[in-house]
Design a protein around this motif. Structure first.
Motif, PDB file in Angstrom:
ATOM      1  N   PRO A  18     -75.920 -57.549  -8.775  1.00 14.05           N
ATOM      2  CA  PRO A  18     -75.081 -56.902  -9.796  1.00 14.05           C
ATOM      3  C   PRO A  18     -75.383 -57.394 -11.196  1.00 14.05           C
ATOM      4  O   PRO A  18     -75.343 -56.641 -12.164  1.00 14.05           O
ATOM      5  CB  PRO A  18     -73.652 -57.279  -9.398  1.00 14.05           C
ATOM      6  N   LYS A  19     -75.702 -58.686 -11.309  1.00 16.47           N
ATOM      7  CA  LYS A  19     -76.001 -59.229 -12.617  1.00 16.47           C
ATOM      8  C   LYS A  19     -77.398 -58.811 -13.063  1.00 16.47           C
ATOM      9  O   LYS A  19     -77.631 -58.612 -14.244  1.00 16.47           O
ATOM     10  CB  LYS A  19     -75.910 -60.758 -12.578  1.00 16.47           C
ATOM     11  N   MET A  20     -78.306 -58.684 -12.102  1.00 12.96           N
ATOM     12  CA  MET A  20     -79.676 -58.326 -12.472  1.00 12.96           C
ATOM     13  C   MET A  20     -79.788 -56.873 -12.882  1.00 12.96           C
ATOM     14  O   MET A  20     -80.535 -56.529 -13.787  1.00 12.96           O
ATOM     15  CB  MET A  20     -80.610 -58.559 -11.289  1.00 12.96           C
ATOM     16  N   TYR A  21     -79.076 -56.001 -12.158  1.00 16.34           N
ATOM     17  CA  TYR A  21     -79.291 -54.575 -12.338  1.00 16.34           C
ATOM     18  C   TYR A  21     -78.041 -53.801 -12.721  1.00 16.34           C
ATOM     19  O   TYR A  21     -78.099 -52.589 -12.891  1.00 16.34           O
ATOM     20  CB  TYR A  21     -79.911 -53.971 -11.072  1.00 16.34           C
ATOM     21  N   GLY A  22     -76.919 -54.488 -12.831  1.00 21.07           N
ATOM     22  CA  GLY A  22     -75.698 -53.795 -13.238  1.00 21.07           C
ATOM     23  C   GLY A  22     -75.158 -52.847 -12.188  1.00 21.07           C
ATOM     24  O   GLY A  22     -74.299 -52.026 -12.475  1.00 21.07           O
ATOM     25  N   PHE A  69     -81.329 -47.783  -8.779  1.00 19.84           N
ATOM     26  CA  PHE A  69     -81.161 -46.514  -9.502  1.00 19.84           C
ATOM     27  C   PHE A  69     -79.851 -45.808  -9.174  1.00 19.84           C
ATOM     28  O   PHE A  69     -79.251 -45.182 -10.023  1.00 19.84           O
ATOM     29  CB  PHE A  69     -82.339 -45.588  -9.171  1.00 19.84           C
ATOM     30  N   LYS A  70     -79.443 -45.887  -7.903  1.00 16.03           N
ATOM     31  CA  LYS A  70     -78.292 -45.089  -7.483  1.00 16.03           C
ATOM     32  C   LYS A  70     -77.126 -45.916  -6.986  1.00 16.03           C
ATOM     33  O   LYS A  70     -76.154 -45.371  -6.468  1.00 16.03           O
ATOM     34  CB  LYS A  70     -78.731 -44.150  -6.330  1.00 16.03           C
ATOM     35  N   GLY A  71     -77.207 -47.229  -7.112  1.00 15.59           N
ATOM     36  CA  GLY A  71     -76.099 -48.039  -6.626  1.00 15.59           C
ATOM     37  C   GLY A  71     -74.845 -47.814  -7.444  1.00 15.59           C
ATOM     38  O   GLY A  71     -74.931 -47.413  -8.601  1.00 15.59           O
ATOM     39  N   THR A  72     -73.686 -48.072  -6.848  1.00 17.36           N
ATOM     40  CA  THR A  72     -72.461 -47.911  -7.621  1.00 17.36           C
ATOM     41  C   THR A  72     -72.467 -48.944  -8.743  1.00 17.36           C
ATOM     42  O   THR A  72     -72.918 -50.065  -8.567  1.00 17.36           O
ATOM     43  CB  THR A  72     -71.206 -48.115  -6.762  1.00 17.36           C
ATOM     44  N   LYS A  73     -71.941 -48.539  -9.876  1.00 16.10           N
ATOM     45  CA  LYS A  73     -71.985 -49.425 -11.026  1.00 16.10           C
ATOM     46  C   LYS A  73     -71.127 -50.659 -10.765  1.00 16.10           C
ATOM     47  O   LYS A  73     -70.047 -50.590 -10.187  1.00 16.10           O
ATOM     48  CB  LYS A  73     -71.464 -48.680 -12.264  1.00 16.10           C
ATOM     49  N   ALA A  74     -71.644 -51.780 -11.226  1.00 11.66           N
ATOM     50  CA  ALA A  74     -70.937 -53.034 -10.984  1.00 11.66           C
ATOM     51  C   ALA A  74     -69.898 -53.280 -12.068  1.00 11.66           C
ATOM     52  O   ALA A  74     -69.993 -52.752 -13.162  1.00 11.66           O
ATOM     53  CB  ALA A  74     -71.944 -54.179 -10.977  1.00 11.66           C
ATOM     54  N   THR A  75     -68.898 -54.104 -11.730  1.00 12.78           N
ATOM     55  CA  THR A  75     -67.981 -54.614 -12.746  1.00 12.78           C
ATOM     56  C   THR A  75     -68.571 -55.910 -13.287  1.00 12.78           C
ATOM     57  O   THR A  75     -69.602 -56.368 -12.791  1.00 12.78           O
ATOM     58  CB  THR A  75     -66.603 -54.901 -12.130  1.00 12.78           C
ATOM     59  N   GLN A  76     -67.909 -56.495 -14.272  1.00 14.29           N
ATOM     60  CA  GLN A  76     -68.531 -57.645 -14.897  1.00 14.29           C
ATOM     61  C   GLN A  76     -68.589 -58.847 -13.958  1.00 14.29           C
ATOM     62  O   GLN A  76     -69.546 -59.606 -13.971  1.00 14.29           O
ATOM     63  CB  GLN A  76     -67.778 -58.028 -16.169  1.00 14.29           C
ATOM     64  N   PHE A 108     -85.147 -50.620   1.248  1.00 11.46           N
ATOM     65  CA  PHE A 108     -84.528 -49.370   0.826  1.00 11.46           C
ATOM     66  C   PHE A 108     -83.297 -49.647  -0.012  1.00 11.46           C
ATOM     67  O   PHE A 108     -83.137 -49.127  -1.118  1.00 11.46           O
ATOM     68  CB  PHE A 108     -84.149 -48.525   2.041  1.00 11.46           C
ATOM     69  N   ASN A 109     -82.406 -50.489   0.500  1.00 15.52           N
ATOM     70  CA  ASN A 109     -81.165 -50.813  -0.185  1.00 15.52           C
ATOM     71  C   ASN A 109     -81.446 -51.340  -1.590  1.00 15.52           C
ATOM     72  O   ASN A 109     -80.818 -50.925  -2.570  1.00 15.52           O
ATOM     73  CB  ASN A 109     -80.399 -51.868   0.639  1.00 15.52           C
ATOM     74  N   PHE A 110     -82.429 -52.233  -1.684  1.00 18.39           N
ATOM     75  CA  PHE A 110     -82.746 -52.858  -2.969  1.00 18.39           C
ATOM     76  C   PHE A 110     -83.189 -51.812  -3.988  1.00 18.39           C
ATOM     77  O   PHE A 110     -82.614 -51.694  -5.077  1.00 18.39           O
ATOM     78  CB  PHE A 110     -83.839 -53.907  -2.762  1.00 18.39           C
ATOM     79  N   PHE A 111     -84.202 -51.043  -3.618  1.00 18.35           N
ATOM     80  CA  PHE A 111     -84.747 -50.115  -4.606  1.00 18.35           C
ATOM     81  C   PHE A 111     -83.820 -48.927  -4.869  1.00 18.35           C
ATOM     82  O   PHE A 111     -83.685 -48.470  -6.006  1.00 18.35           O
ATOM     83  CB  PHE A 111     -86.144 -49.650  -4.179  1.00 18.35           C
ATOM     84  N   TYR A 112     -83.146 -48.449  -3.816  1.00 15.31           N
ATOM     85  CA  TYR A 112     -82.187 -47.356  -4.006  1.00 15.31           C
ATOM     86  C   TYR A 112     -81.075 -47.776  -4.943  1.00 15.31           C
ATOM     87  O   TYR A 112     -80.686 -47.049  -5.859  1.00 15.31           O
ATOM     88  CB  TYR A 112     -81.615 -46.949  -2.639  1.00 15.31           C
ATOM     89  N   SER A 113     -80.564 -48.987  -4.727  1.00  8.53           N
ATOM     90  CA  SER A 113     -79.413 -49.429  -5.510  1.00  8.53           C
ATOM     91  C   SER A 113     -79.736 -49.690  -6.963  1.00  8.53           C
ATOM     92  O   SER A 113     -78.856 -49.619  -7.818  1.00  8.53           O
ATOM     93  CB  SER A 113     -78.814 -50.694  -4.897  1.00  8.53           C
TER      94      SER A 113
END
Lengths: 182, 583, 325
Positions: B434-438, B518-525, B511-516
């Motif tokens: 989440p911190k790396m990719y938001g 671009f398309k992962g749910t946006k993280a909170t802070q 798959f999870n890593f690369f999919y997320s």
């Protein structure tokens, strides 16, 4: 900000020199272990290596003068260039030292060579390789000094090049004594 | 530092000096190399389970590696195990693990804008990148890549006549490793100097997260031990290319009598293992540091015994320098020397045990939140227990006589590195994604990935202990040359089955890593409700990490479920309340 | 064609994963939840899995210990080997006990302390007494293990070789040759420069000790008679591994290494115990090139009479070099 930069860059250099020291520690440990196993032809260090020592010690001494002058805001480009030239002379004396070794029959490899000679060449060659890095650093300081980049409050480049150069001198003295007396 | 220099694609993604981007460069390169290394292991596992047969997987190899019947050539089997070991030990578990998390976390967790020298840091990645290109290209040279084991003992690694891979392939290996080591050293310098000098106000050494302590000791290990590998390699280069006799003596190879006398391969082994042993702790310590963090956050409890944990890390780091001889018990060394190394090696069990007990105590009466990261952290502890215990057998010189270079060793080091350290790496990726990719990685896929990996990995490596105790040597192309090993073929098949299944399971992670991304749910802070500083930075990463002033620190990072607090976590930036005592 | 199939399977796997992800996201949207938030339900599931898989793991390990026990090496066939086996049993016993305590504890804690919404963890940051206990206890246990181990190592490595039969084992890519020292029990000196097609081990025939040396492609030992194996290598590092005797020693070109032991079981006795296919074997145990996996030499342990019969069939080096071209 630049106070911190001064401090951290110097520390980076110190840690780096620590790594380089470990590299030579590896080589000299190997030397000691191998020598203890016998079949080791003793050699006499060539006279040219004394000149090497002299040159590099002199060059370090000059760097102290550089530091003194720069703190007084005086121009140091000529002095730095002299140090650079002395560095080149060091390299020259190393090459001559190796020539002298060859004429004595101490070879790196091939017919008639012994591992003692191989170590001698590899160790001094490694030191020279690191010295070339020091020469590059010095040259950069010469150019920067000519451009007027350094002053009494900002001479980090000179400091870093000097610290590294002093390290090379101390390293040479250690290696010289090691090869001579061990 | 709101020095917003204009960013081009090149300066933002390629020749970037921002530690966060460099970290991701290390991560992606490490992951790609992990895929290569894993495929290699899938291929040689297939050969071991079905010797003398061909396989679809061999299509991945250059044609010259197979004979006319499509069966893998024996020397290329050795090339595969060599490259597998090299890639996984150095590229994945050193660069991929330290390179990623040291670069990413140090400035963020200590409260700095970036590393002491962004330039050196950028150089460290690019040396690593070039090293990667050189290593991968060595796979495709005509005589094949290095094939003398990742430990490259001479004379085998010095003589192309002894095995083809010791020709050009080995030269490229040496070039690659030199570049790799230089890159690692450049990184290590930065890690040490940054941690010691650029901590924010209030961040004393005693308030550092354990992750940073672990990385600090790792970096110190690296700068002191990697250079010795360079000196070791330099002498090998001279023996290979300039006819010296540092390691070579009294050799007749392929009918050719060599001129070398006076050299000793054992000298190589001493120099190599002087790095080689600290290397495995360079691999393990960051993983343990990550695990301390992940376990604590997800247990909602302080890591138990912070000071003891730091002390244990320090002791492990120190002891790791004086145990290298346990890789050399069977070299004919003076038995007294062997005794010394047994003594020091078994001592290392003590700080390791302390760490295990502290982890268990952290879990006791916790309130565990099972994120995928937490699952992997627990997996790390399990593997550390299992693998660490078999170390007690291997470290005992008398017992090593019958298990040295057998599958017992292979089982041991895979469980401590291939399970324990890799699980730590996975935990780190899941936790800091989440911190790396938001964005968030998918939780269900994470669960599937963990359980699949956990089950398959133990399925692969636990049986190997039995193979070893049955006397089966490692680095054998096939076990069918010896009738005494005929009874072991079932075990081999089981291992290969789990290996292939485990490899397939990793696709879930990829798959999870690369999919997320671009398309992962946006993280909170601060999705994990963690105390450490990195979670106080904005979700979209910025140069300089914090938009305004860097926050000051008022407490240690482990105030989870502190009595008297409103929430079950108190970030480090929160000042002490009236009358509140610091831990 | 197969490549196309592989590609299709790979695409299918990825497509499945995409669907799983999409489904989980949609479901959470329907429930108005954050798809990736770890809920009490998740904790319960994972906690139960910890218990189940943890138990399964313990069962798996136990099963292996039982099912594969018969595949392990038989008890040692040498004097020092029996000592090593005892040390091994004690050490394995110790680590298995620790394994079966610590691992269940880990999984049990993971299950028992799984998170629940209104639960609070216990703020327990350190306890110096505990630290001392779990430092001192392992230290004591390890000290015991170290002392026992070093004693065994000493017995093994410093064996008395005064009456040992000397045999040289010479390794090269990819075979072993043995050299018996003959009546004088002294091996002739050797030099790699003396290696020829006739004199494959480079023995210095000027050395008077060399005359009665005998070469062989298998090694015969007399039961209960100490033997000193001396190792050399012609090319790369090999390792002489005799697992049944608990013997292993690297063969390093340019060095000579050695290992002394006393065999205690004849091959005949072992065949009765382990089956008629049994043979003592020397394997190479250090990566040495392409055929590393097939570098072997038979060892036979027999009575003095059987040995005398066998050795009589071997010619001495002196004869060999005279008669063979």
């Amino acid at each position: 900000m630049s106070v911190i930069k001064n401090k951290t860059f110097k520390q980076l250099l110190w840690v780096g020199m620590g790594s380089i020291a470990m590299f030579f520690a590896g080589l000299t440990s190997a030397y000691i272990v191998r020598k203890a196993e016998g079949n080791w032809t003793d050699f006499i260090l060539p006279e040219w290596f004394w000149y090497s020592t002299l040159t590099i010690v002199l060059s370090s001494a000059l760097l102290f003068v550089v530091k003194y002058k720069i703190k007084k805001n005086q121009s140091v480009s000529a002095l730095l260039f002299s140090v650079f030239v002395l560095g080149l002379l060091f390299a020259y004396s190393q090459l001559n030292g190796w020539k002298e070794l060859v004429s004595q029959g101490v070879f790196l490899t091939g017919e008639g060579s012994n591992v003692a000679g191989s170590f001698l060449y590899v160790i001094t060659l490694s030191h020279l390789a690191h010295l070339i890095g020091g020469l590059v650093a010095l040259l950069i300081t010469v150019i920067n000094a000519m451009k007027g980049r350094y002053s009494a409050v900002n001479y980090l480049g000179v400091e870093l090049a000097s610290i590294y150069w002093h390290f090379l001198s101390v390293l040479w003295i250690y290696l010289f004594c090691f090869l001579k007396y061990l | 530092m709101s020095d917003h220099h204009k960013e081009t694609f090149i300066t933002k993604y390629i020749f970037c000096q921002d530690h966060k981007m460099i970290a991701k460069q290390f991560l992606i390169t490490g992951m790609l190399m992990a895929v290569v290394g894993m495929l290699m292991s899938a291929i040689f596992r297939v050969q071991l389970a079905n010797p003398g047969e061909t396989s679809i997987l061999y299509n991945l190899l250059p044609g010259s590696w197979l004979n006319e019947a499509g069966v893998l050539n024996p020397d290329k089997y050795l090339a595969l195990v060599t490259m597998h070991g090299t890639i996984l030990v150095f590229w994945v578990l050193t660069a991929g693990l330290s390179g990623t998390f040291a670069n990413f976390l140090i400035p963020l967790q200590i409260g700095a804008r970036d590393m002491a020298s962004g330039f050196l840091n950028m150089l460290s990645y690019w040396f690593f990148f070039v090293a990667t290109v050189v290593l991968v290209s060595s796979i495709y040279v005509e005589s094949g890549p290095a094939s003398s084991g990742w430990t490259i003992y001479p004379p085998l690694s010095a003589l192309p006549q002894a095995i083809p891979g010791s020709g050009t392939g080995m030269t490229l290996w040496l070039v690659s490793i030199t570049l790799f080591v230089v890159g690692s050293l450049l990184g290590g310098l930065n890690y040490i100097v940054t941690i010691l000098n650029l901590r924010t106000k209030g961040m004393s050494m005693q308030r550092l997260p354990l992750t940073i302590w672990a990385i600090l000791f790792t970096a110190i290990l690296g700068v002191l031990s990697f250079p010795v590998l360079l000196s070791c390699g330099l002498l090998l280069i001279f023996d290979r290319s300039f006819g010296t006799s540092f390691y070579l003596s009294d050799i007749i190879i392929n009918g050719e009598m060599l001129h070398n006398t006076g050299g000793s391969p054992i000298l190589f082994e001493h120099l190599f293992w002087f790095l080689g042993h600290p290397e495995v702790y360079i691999i393990l310590l960051p993983a343990l540091g990550i695990v301390s963090e992940v376990i604590s956050v997800n247990s909602r409890k302080p890591i138990f015994g912070y000071k003891a944990m730091v002390g244990a890390l320090m002791l492990i780091a120190f002891l790791s320098f004086i145990v290298w001889g346990h890789h050399m018990f069977m070299t004919g060394m003076n038995p007294f020397l062997g005794s010394v190394f047994t003594f020091t090696t078994l001592l290392i069990a003590i700080p390791s045990a302390i760490k295990v007990f502290n982890y268990l105590a952290t879990l006791w009466r916790a309130n565990i939140r099972f994120t995928p990261a937490m699952l992997f952290a627990i997996g790390t502890v399990s593997a550390f227990i299992t693998g660490g215990l078999t170390g007690l057998i291997l470290g005992d010189s008398a017992l090593d006589i019958n298990v040295h270079d057998t599958y017992f060793v292979v089982g041991h080091f895979h469980i401590v590195m291939g399970l324990s350290a890799i699980y730590g790496m996975f935990a780190g990726v899941y936790h800091w994604f989440p911190k790396m990719y938001g964005r968030m990685m998918n939780k269900h896929l994470g669960y599937l990935h963990f359980w699949g990996t956990f089950i398959c990995a133990y399925g692969v490596f636990f049986p190997m202990h039995f193979l070893g105790l049955a006397g089966l040597p490692r680095r054998y192309y096939t076990n069918s040359a010896f009738p005494m090993f005929d009874g072991l073929s079932d075990i081999n098949s089981i291992i290969t089955f789990f290996a292939l299944a485990g490899a397939v399971v990793q696709t879930i992670f990829l798959f999870n890593f690369f999919y997320s991304i671009f398309k992962g749910t946006k993280a909170t802070q601060n999705p994990w409700k963690s105390n450490t500083l990195e979670w106080t930075t904005p979700i979209e990463r910025i140069h300089g990490n914090w938009p305004g002033e860097i926050p000051s620190v008022h407490r240690w990072p482990y105030d989870y479920s502190k009595p008297g607090a409103d929430e079950d976590f108190i970030p480090q930036t929160v000042p002490l309340k009236e009358g509140e005592k610091e831990h | 064609m197969t490549n196309i199939l592989i590609a299709l399977v790979a695409i299918l796997i990825i497509a499945t994963l995409v669907q799983i992800t999409r489904v989980s996201e949609l479901l959470s949207e329907l429930k108005n939840q954050d798809v990736n938030k770890v809920t009490d339900k998740d904790n319960k599931t994972q906690g139960v899995l910890m218990l189940v898989v943890g138990t399964g793991f313990m069962v798996f390990v136990l099963w292996q210990l039982v099912a594969w026990n018969h595949l392990l090496l038989p008890p040692a066939s040498s004097v020092h080997g029996a000592q090593i086996d005892s040390l091994m049993q004690v050490s394995m016993g110790l680590i298995l006990v620790l394994f079966f305590i610590l691992t269940p504890m880990l999984f049990f804690f993971a299950t028992k302390y799984r998170g629940r919404k209104n639960n609070t963890a216990y703020f327990f940051s350190h306890n110096n007494k505990l630290e001392v206990i779990w430092t001192v206890v392992p230290t004591i246990v390890l000290t015991g293990l170290i002392i026992y181990g070093l004693k065994t190592w000493d017995i093994t490595m410093n064996a008395d070789t005064t009456n040992a039969t000397v045999i040289e084992v010479y390794g090269k890519q990819f075979q072993w040759t043995a050299r018996m020292a003959g009546e004088d029990n002294l091996l002739g000196k050797s030099n790699y420069r003396g290696v020829t097609s006739k004199n494959a081990l480079g023995i210095d025939m000027e050395d008077e000790n060399a005359a009665d040396d005998k070469l062989a492609r298998e090694v015969h030992l007399v039961v209960n008679q100490p033997v000193l194996l001396k190792f050399r290598s012609q090319d790369v590092i090999h390792s002489a591994f005799l697992p049944h005797f608990r013997v292993q020693m690297n063969c390093v070109p340019g060095l000579s290494t050695k290992f002394a032991f006393t065999p205690t079981q004849t091959t005949t006795e072992m065949k009765e115990q382990e089956g008629q296919d049994f043979e003592y074997i020397l394997l190479c145990n250090k990566i040495c090139g392409a055929a590393h996996y097939n570098m072997q030499m038979k060892f036979v342990v027999e009575t003095q009479e059987e040995y005398d019969t066998w050795i009589a069939t071997k010619i001495t080096l002196k004869e060999k070099l005279l008669t063979q071209k």
